[in-house]
Design an enzyme around this catalytic site. Sequence first.
Site, short mmCIF file in Angstrom:
data_model
loop_
_atom_site.label_atom_id
_atom_site.label_comp_id
_atom_site.label_asym_id
_atom_site.label_seq_id
_atom_site.Cartn_x
_atom_site.Cartn_y
_atom_site.Cartn_z
N ASP A 143 1.35 -1.41 0.34
CA ASP A 143 0.11 0.26 0.13
C ASP A 143 0.90 1.06 -0.04
OD1 ASP A 143 -1.51 -2.15 0.73
OD2 ASP A 143 -3.31 -0.59 1.76
N LYS A 208 -6.77 3.40 -3.80
CA LYS A 208 -7.08 3.30 -2.10
C LYS A 208 -7.60 4.79 -1.61
CE LYS A 208 -5.40 1.61 2.57
NZ LYS A 208 -4.40 1.37 2.75
N LYS A 244 -10.02 0.08 -2.70
CA LYS A 244 -10.05 -0.27 -0.77
C LYS A 244 -10.61 1.22 -0.62
CE LYS A 244 -6.50 -1.77 2.53
NZ LYS A 244 -5.67 -2.15 2.68
#
Lengths: 312, 288
Positions: A143, A208, A244
């Site tokens: 991430d 995300k 996400k």
Amino acid sequence: MSVRYPTSSLQALLSQIGPVDQVGIDERVAKYGTRSIKKAAKLWGLRTAVTMVDLTTLEGKDTPGKVASLCQKALRPADDASIPPTAAVCVYPSMVRHAKKHVGGTSVKVASVATAFPSGQAPLSTRLAEVRAAVADGADEIDMVINRGAFLAGEFAEVQDEIAAVVEACGRATLKVILEVSELESYDNIRAASFLAMQVIRPGDFIKTSTGKTSLNATLGNNQVMLEAIRDHYLATGVAIGMKPAGGIRTAKQALTFLIAVKETLGDAWLNNTRYRFGASSLLNDLLRQLEKERTGAYQAPYSFSESAESY
Amino acid sequence: MTRLPITKTPKVYVGGAFIRSESARVYPLHDASGAFYANIPQCTRKDLRNAVEAAAKAGPGWARRTAYNRGQILYRLGEMLEARASELAAALQLGGATPAAAAREVAAAVDRLVYYAGWTDKYESLLGSVNPVAAPYFNFTVTEPMGVVGIIAPDECPLLALITLIAPAITSGNTVVALASSKQPYPAILLGEMLATSDLPGGVVNLLTGFRKELVPTFATHAHLRALIAVADPEERKTLALGAADSVKRVRLIKAEVATDWFADAAQSLQAIRDTLEFKTTWHPVGT
């Protein structure tokens, strides 16, 4: 719209991808809360949401022991063995090898934040080295945070080049690009950043919403902007990008509402954990609590469920 | 010029706010002469669930208050009732009480709050203890509030009985979700407005109106409620006892078919405070 950066480059980008109708988005997402999801559909949604959780602990006080208990929780969320494991555990790079010991060889992935999370304010070489180290330690997913400073300064090429460099550093690991929507200030910017990321990441990678470290996290509104960006990108190029939302999703009811947004915007193909995830920690126990309520018919007390890690 | 009548939409007091039922359902309330008076929220098990969440959230903060402060707040609640006594008496007369009986009930309700306000910083001295043990330990027992308490009030004395059941539970730092009388809910609606101005933190007392048949089973099985104090008929008592056994909660059931004198001195007691307390005993080593 903010005038902190040269609007010309943003406007050039928006003229390609189209701007966001803010009022339309807000009105659309307000409707999602009115859908009535009951019985079998609710059960399916709750179980699916469990399989989409990236069970997260991102705190300075994380220890190998705490990560170990997080991993056990991810593998076997509740006493009831029919409840599936979560999608992944999400930890800091230094904890990747500890997490890998517990979930290696199972369906639970190890995701690691990297690139000087959460600010991203480190030299690119340092950020890339962090990614490589996490992947070498066994991280299945990375991430990363984008360079918001460069984005707001209108240096879009720099933002994209950095993401591309991280893609390369990831190797076989899946990449999730954190836009940190709370710092992007407008829906137009969120859409623009989504496209900058999607143009350089690979099919199956994710975008995300946030780090969970700022005041404003995932909302239905910015989730919707990003889902529509994914849809438009998919229709134009055929490349399917995952999504996400992270931070601020604490209740099962919220999670179901987010799943409704996915279903109605992207369709069933995105309703699985290869394309949609929740970055959360306290959400999992509320999902378990509602599943137990559906099983027994009795409302449950929150303390009946083992603690995982509380971060966001 | 004639004015249009400005009627009030009754709402229930949950989590420090005035809410309608999430179901949006209401049922009509008629006065003693049979004329329509108001639409009362018909709360559902989901409203009960939300109320329990609100009560659980308010619990730790309320229990952490000093006993002295809880006493002040209960006394102030009594002041609020006293100041609006005529309004409460009018609400009781809706159910057919005579003006004299209504005034007597309001006065008794205020006195009951003052009674328990006095107990807040005293019950621990009587219920806690230092226990003699045959080993070098300092052994003592202290009380703790149980948590969220469910209360089901009877139809008679709709104000006094409700307060008689609620007050001892909150005296010790419990928080309460109470179902008011279905037939005479209006005094509870007004009580909610007084709770809101009494310094009692939001969520400590949550009042629901609605039908017992719909809500009693959920009171019984909700695992987050730690105790139930209910005036119930034989069938309800069975439901409550069975549900409570499943979730291991304490029950004190008062028989609805046996008349209770809510005005009596016996209706208020230290024992009523004890009903919603847990006892914690500590063995502390002492040097020789």
